[in-house]
Scaffold this motif. Structure first.
Motif, PDB file in Angstrom:
ATOM      1  N   SER A 300       0.836  -1.213   0.000  1.00  0.00           N
ATOM      2  CA  SER A 300       0.000   0.000   0.000  1.00  0.00           C
ATOM      3  C   SER A 300       0.860   1.248   0.000  1.00  0.00           C
ATOM      4  O   SER A 300       0.520   2.263  -0.625  1.00  0.00           O
ATOM      5  CB  SER A 300      -0.925  -0.014   1.221  1.00  0.00           C
ATOM      6  OG  SER A 300      -1.866  -1.065   1.140  1.00  0.00           O
ATOM      7  N   ARG A 301       1.984   1.208   0.699  1.00  0.00           N
ATOM      8  CA  ARG A 301       2.893   2.366   0.678  1.00  0.00           C
ATOM      9  C   ARG A 301       3.437   2.605  -0.731  1.00  0.00           C
ATOM     10  O   ARG A 301       3.575   3.748  -1.175  1.00  0.00           O
ATOM     11  CB  ARG A 301       4.038   2.130   1.652  1.00  0.00           C
ATOM     12  CG  ARG A 301       3.635   2.233   3.121  1.00  0.00           C
ATOM     13  CD  ARG A 301       4.781   1.814   4.006  1.00  0.00           C
ATOM     14  NE  ARG A 301       4.431   1.908   5.428  1.00  0.00           N
ATOM     15  CZ  ARG A 301       5.085   1.283   6.400  1.00  0.00           C
ATOM     16  NH1 ARG A 301       6.122   0.504   6.098  1.00  0.00           N
ATOM     17  NH2 ARG A 301       4.717   1.429   7.660  1.00  0.00           N
ATOM     18  N   VAL A 307       0.880   4.934   5.259  1.00  0.00           N
ATOM     19  CA  VAL A 307       0.423   3.906   6.183  1.00  0.00           C
ATOM     20  C   VAL A 307       1.419   3.771   7.324  1.00  0.00           C
ATOM     21  O   VAL A 307       2.641   3.670   7.086  1.00  0.00           O
ATOM     22  CB  VAL A 307       0.243   2.533   5.488  1.00  0.00           C
ATOM     23  CG1 VAL A 307      -0.411   1.545   6.443  1.00  0.00           C
ATOM     24  CG2 VAL A 307      -0.556   2.678   4.217  1.00  0.00           C
ATOM     25  N   GLU A 308       0.896   3.750   8.539  1.00  0.00           N
ATOM     26  CA  GLU A 308       1.726   3.538   9.734  1.00  0.00           C
ATOM     27  C   GLU A 308       1.332   2.206  10.356  1.00  0.00           C
ATOM     28  O   GLU A 308       0.137   1.920  10.548  1.00  0.00           O
ATOM     29  CB  GLU A 308       1.503   4.662  10.741  1.00  0.00           C
ATOM     30  CG  GLU A 308       2.274   4.458  12.050  1.00  0.00           C
ATOM     31  CD  GLU A 308       1.945   5.516  13.081  1.00  0.00           C
ATOM     32  OE1 GLU A 308       2.303   5.323  14.264  1.00  0.00           O
ATOM     33  OE2 GLU A 308       1.297   6.525  12.719  1.00  0.00           O
ATOM     34  N   LEU A 309       2.302   1.367  10.665  1.00  0.00           N
ATOM     35  CA  LEU A 309       2.060   0.067  11.291  1.00  0.00           C
ATOM     36  C   LEU A 309       2.511   0.130  12.747  1.00  0.00           C
ATOM     37  O   LEU A 309       3.664   0.448  13.037  1.00  0.00           O
ATOM     38  CB  LEU A 309       2.816  -1.033  10.542  1.00  0.00           C
ATOM     39  CG  LEU A 309       2.714  -2.438  11.142  1.00  0.00           C
ATOM     40  CD1 LEU A 309       1.263  -2.912  11.168  1.00  0.00           C
ATOM     41  CD2 LEU A 309       3.585  -3.413  10.356  1.00  0.00           C
ATOM     42  N   ARG A 359      -4.431   9.496   5.519  1.00  0.00           N
ATOM     43  CA  ARG A 359      -3.412   8.821   6.332  1.00  0.00           C
ATOM     44  C   ARG A 359      -4.063   7.633   7.032  1.00  0.00           C
ATOM     45  O   ARG A 359      -5.158   7.736   7.582  1.00  0.00           O
ATOM     46  CB  ARG A 359      -2.841   9.795   7.363  1.00  0.00           C
ATOM     47  CG  ARG A 359      -1.756   9.213   8.253  1.00  0.00           C
ATOM     48  CD  ARG A 359      -1.192  10.276   9.179  1.00  0.00           C
ATOM     49  NE  ARG A 359      -0.174   9.714  10.059  1.00  0.00           N
ATOM     50  CZ  ARG A 359      -0.453   9.150  11.241  1.00  0.00           C
ATOM     51  NH1 ARG A 359      -1.710   9.092  11.678  1.00  0.00           N
ATOM     52  NH2 ARG A 359       0.528   8.653  11.990  1.00  0.00           N
ATOM     53  N   VAL A 360      -3.382   6.505   7.019  1.00  0.00           N
ATOM     54  CA  VAL A 360      -3.932   5.252   7.548  1.00  0.00           C
ATOM     55  C   VAL A 360      -3.014   4.733   8.645  1.00  0.00           C
ATOM     56  O   VAL A 360      -1.782   4.771   8.494  1.00  0.00           O
ATOM     57  CB  VAL A 360      -4.101   4.197   6.434  1.00  0.00           C
ATOM     58  CG1 VAL A 360      -4.688   2.907   7.007  1.00  0.00           C
ATOM     59  CG2 VAL A 360      -4.969   4.733   5.311  1.00  0.00           C
ATOM     60  N   VAL A 361      -3.623   4.255   9.723  1.00  0.00           N
ATOM     61  CA  VAL A 361      -2.885   3.641  10.827  1.00  0.00           C
ATOM     62  C   VAL A 361      -3.377   2.204  10.997  1.00  0.00           C
ATOM     63  O   VAL A 361      -4.580   1.971  11.171  1.00  0.00           O
ATOM     64  CB  VAL A 361      -3.067   4.419  12.141  1.00  0.00           C
ATOM     65  CG1 VAL A 361      -2.303   3.737  13.269  1.00  0.00           C
ATOM     66  CG2 VAL A 361      -2.602   5.865  11.982  1.00  0.00           C
ATOM     67  N   VAL A 362      -2.456   1.270  10.955  1.00  0.00           N
ATOM     68  CA  VAL A 362      -2.762  -0.152  11.174  1.00  0.00           C
ATOM     69  C   VAL A 362      -2.193  -0.537  12.529  1.00  0.00           C
ATOM     70  O   VAL A 362      -0.979  -0.446  12.745  1.00  0.00           O
ATOM     71  CB  VAL A 362      -2.171  -1.036  10.063  1.00  0.00           C
ATOM     72  CG1 VAL A 362      -2.466  -2.506  10.355  1.00  0.00           C
ATOM     73  CG2 VAL A 362      -2.710  -0.627   8.707  1.00  0.00           C
ATOM     74  N   ARG A 363      -3.063  -0.960  13.429  1.00  0.00           N
ATOM     75  CA  ARG A 363      -2.640  -1.339  14.777  1.00  0.00           C
ATOM     76  C   ARG A 363      -2.885  -2.838  14.971  1.00  0.00           C
ATOM     77  O   ARG A 363      -3.947  -3.358  14.606  1.00  0.00           O
ATOM     78  CB  ARG A 363      -3.416  -0.551  15.828  1.00  0.00           C
ATOM     79  CG  ARG A 363      -3.189   0.956  15.755  1.00  0.00           C
ATOM     80  CD  ARG A 363      -3.965   1.674  16.871  1.00  0.00           C
ATOM     81  NE  ARG A 363      -3.730   3.109  16.821  1.00  0.00           N
ATOM     82  CZ  ARG A 363      -4.477   3.968  16.133  1.00  0.00           C
ATOM     83  NH1 ARG A 363      -5.520   3.503  15.428  1.00  0.00           N
ATOM     84  NH2 ARG A 363      -4.209   5.252  16.146  1.00  0.00           N
ATOM     85  N   LEU A 364      -1.907  -3.490  15.563  1.00  0.00           N
ATOM     86  CA  LEU A 364      -2.008  -4.919  15.875  1.00  0.00           C
ATOM     87  C   LEU A 364      -1.558  -5.118  17.319  1.00  0.00           C
ATOM     88  O   LEU A 364      -0.457  -4.695  17.677  1.00  0.00           O
ATOM     89  CB  LEU A 364      -1.126  -5.747  14.928  1.00  0.00           C
ATOM     90  CG  LEU A 364      -1.153  -7.267  15.128  1.00  0.00           C
ATOM     91  CD1 LEU A 364      -2.520  -7.830  14.766  1.00  0.00           C
ATOM     92  CD2 LEU A 364      -0.062  -7.932  14.280  1.00  0.00           C
TER      93      LEU A 364
END
Length: 432
Positions: A300-301, A307-309, A359-364
């Motif tokens: 995606s980047r 995108v922030e992981l 801006r997208v943030v992906v949190r796990l």
């Protein structure tokens, strides 16, 4: 009183009046004719002894003997007629057949025992009185002979009738149980067909969901890269070439995943409905895992998305572990890893479709006994062009089905700042 065909609902009846079978009517009429002839002959002797005209005795015998035709309809009445004419020494066939019919019918046993005792007593008395005159000096012989005749004319037909009645009831009970079993088998067959249809529907839904997840994400990225390629083709040939390579890579990856999925579908043998219900829906052995999450975000980047992981709970250096592909989520069941990956994948696809430039943030988050994931995008910046990707409206539905199928929790909806957020929590037990 015996049950007639009408009382049993008329099932299988082909006889007239109260007879269930035509052959039963023929048999009773034949017995009635023979009994009437016997009683008519015995009526001649009765008329002479009673001082009546012979015609009266014959007519009386005919009427008495003909009552045997009614034995199935009114067995008690026929037995009473036989007892009543015992003093006239007529109706032996009538008494024997009537006692048999009474014992084999549904009449209460106390009534059968009472009438059989009355018939035996009447026969004993008549025989004793008739033989006493010829053997007055041998009373023991007279009594013995009277008892023998009374027992011989009463006990055998009663016992035989009881046996036939018990056997008939047993056969009816077995028939009812067979019918009940047949109905149960039919019901089980219907239920098995319903469960098989349910299993087929579930399998079709699973395949459609897998196809959607595989195709939608790859093709969405290809469309985004193609749009970027078109925009920079004339201005920046190097970047255009790089985007073209990315489009080719995405297409090959999509084809590879589709080929693997179709290969699995061809290799799997058809399963019975019961096995299909017992087995988990779908095969998770060769699916993606959380170790590939960084690569997914990187795609995606590469397509221009910011995108922030953010990975938490996996211990020190969790983010580096995921980035290195060391499998920070290792130890989770395969279905949990694949479901978590697909949720993030579909959420990123939706960001490409509906939130270009956001801006997208992906949190796990790895927790004790569960793994949580969240994909949140901010509002669109208004600068990026809409990719024009079609939407079938099945993305959120598929994510929800996947998560709920594993007993997890799924929540999605807009945020206060105009963005959108997708959150899911999957139970997975303690990691190995």
């Amino acid at each position: 009183m015996t049950y007639t065909g009408e009382e049993r609902g008329g099932a299988g009846r082909d006889g007239p009046w109260w007879w269930e079978r035509r052959r039963e009517a023929v048999l009773d009429v034949g017995l009635g004719v023979v009994s009437a002839a016997e009683c008519a002959l015995e009526g001649v002797q009765f008329a002479r002894e009673a001082g009546l005209p012979v015609a009266v005795g014959v007519l009386f015998g005919l009427v008495v003997g003909a009552t045997l035709v009614l034995r199935r309809r009114w067995p008690i009445a026929v037995v009473l007629v036989g007892i009543a004419v015992t003093p006239a020494a007529m109706g032996f066939l009538l008494s024997v057949v009537a006692l048999y019919t009474l014992a084999s019918s549904e009449v209460p046993r106390r009534i059968t025992a009472t009438l059989a005792s009355l018939s035996m007593s009447a026969t004993f008395v008549v025989m004793y009185l008739r033989t006493r005159e010829g053997a007055a000096d041998e009373p023991t012989l007279v009594i013995s002979l009277s008892v023998f005749v009374a027992v011989a004319l009463t006990v055998p037909p009663v016992l035989f009738g009881l046996y036939i009645g018990a056997r008939r009831r047993l056969m009816e009970s077995l028939q009812e149980r067979a019918d009940s079993l047949e109905r149960e088998l039919s019901l089980l067959a219907d239920r098995a067909e319903e469960r098989a249809e349910w299993a087929r529907t579930e399998e079709r839904t699973r395949i459609a969901r897998e196809m959607h997840d595989v195709v939608a994400h790859r093709v969405s990225l290809m469309v985004v890269h193609a749009a970027a390629l078109q925009a920079v083709a004339a201005k920046d040939p190097v970047k255009a070439a790089r985007n073209a390579v990315l489009v080719g890579d995405m297409g090959r990856q999509a084809l590879t995943e589709l080929r693997e999925m179709l290969g699995v579908l061809r290799a799997e043998a058809p399963k019975p409905a019961a096995v299909a219900l017992a087995a988990p829906a779908g095969s998770f052995e060769d699916g993606p895992s959380l170790a590939e999450l960084e690569a997914l975000v990187g795609q995606s980047r590469a397509a221009g998305m910011v995108v922030e992981l953010d990975v938490r709970g996996a211990g020190a250096g969790a983010g580096a572990a995921v980035a290195a592909g060391s499998g920070a989520g290792a130890g989770y069941p395969a279905e949990v890893e694949q479901t978590a990956y697909r949720v993030v994948q579909e959420a990123l696809t939706n960001c490409h479709k509906h939130a270009p430039g956001a801006r997208v943030v992906v949190r796990l988050a790895h927790r004790d006994g569960e793994v949580a994931m969240q994909v949140e995008n901010g509002p669109c910046d208004g600068k990026a062009a809409e990719p024009g990707l079609p939407s079938g409206g099945n993305g959120l539905v598929g994510m929800r089905e996947r998560v709920l199928g594993l007993g997890g929790v799924f929540v999605s909806g807009p945020t206060d700042d105009g963005g959108f957020k997708v959150s899911a929590v999957l139970p997975c037990g303690s990691r190995a």
